[in-house]
Design an enzyme around this catalytic site. Sequence first.
Site, PDB file in Angstrom:
ATOM      1  CB  CYS A  45      -7.493  -4.140  -5.690  1.00 14.59           C
ATOM      2  SG  CYS A  45      -9.000  -5.106  -5.766  1.00 14.59           S
ATOM      3  CG  HIS A  46      -5.698 -10.057  -6.439  1.00 14.34           C
ATOM      4  ND1 HIS A  46      -6.340  -9.580  -7.570  1.00 14.34           N
ATOM      5  CD2 HIS A  46      -4.721 -10.876  -6.869  1.00 14.34           C
ATOM      6  CE1 HIS A  46      -5.758 -10.105  -8.639  1.00 14.34           C
ATOM      7  NE2 HIS A  46      -4.772 -10.895  -8.248  1.00 14.34           N
ATOM      8  CE1 TYR A  55      -4.150  -1.869   0.477  1.00  7.57           C
ATOM      9  CE2 TYR A  55      -2.767  -3.254   1.859  1.00  7.57           C
ATOM     10  CZ  TYR A  55      -3.935  -3.058   1.162  1.00  7.57           C
ATOM     11  OH  TYR A  55      -4.898  -4.036   1.129  1.00  7.57           O
ATOM     12  CG  ASN A  63     -10.834  -2.360  -8.309  1.00  9.42           C
ATOM     13  OD1 ASN A  63     -11.400  -1.978  -9.318  1.00  9.42           O
ATOM     14  ND2 ASN A  63      -9.940  -3.334  -8.322  1.00  9.42           N
ATOM     15  CD  GLU A 111      -2.439 -12.889 -10.002  1.00  5.21           C
ATOM     16  OE1 GLU A 111      -1.403 -12.176  -9.982  1.00  5.21           O
ATOM     17  OE2 GLU A 111      -3.580 -12.405 -10.117  1.00  5.21           O
TER      18      GLU A 111
END
Length: 178
Positions: free
Chosen positions: A141-142, A110, A133, A168
């Site tokens: 945003c993850h 962040y 979002n 991911e």
Amino acid sequence: MKVQIINTSWGYVAAAWENELLAGLTLPHTTGLEALSTLGEYVKTDLLLSPLPGQPAGPVEQQLAEQVVRYFAGQRVAFEIPLSWARVTPFQQRVLKVVATIPYGKALSYGAVAALVGNPKGARAVGGAVGANPWPLVIPCHRVLAHNQGLGGFGSGLGWKEKLLQLENIDYRTDNRK
């Protein structure tokens, strides 16, 4: 507003379109109606009162559907979908445009995002912006984590954030150690 339901291996994703621009997108739900209900919260419209999605989908809708299906099949996807920015503030736009550049399999904190938007002490403000979002996956945003690789927050719940990070292969912490 045009609505689209995408059936993935993880469940049903709903998308809302305005003038060929993506207005909102959900993560998978058990049913299409659940996805539409969540999508309505994103776009601030009761989509359950709208006509059901029709066929055929236009080229951009087809592109989104293919990319979402591939993403949840575990394939590396770089979403390139035109977005309707009408429902986000200028600050949220700046933050989300930075978040959109985080590549598949990578993460930023962040604080790093705050520095990139010119507000180095604005990590909490960044958290608020990514929490608003309306396009999860397209704006990933993850992939924004706390300074210690902790999860931070997530508008769809930390369980979803963990699932997407695992998909991911992004390293993260579930505890609050510094």
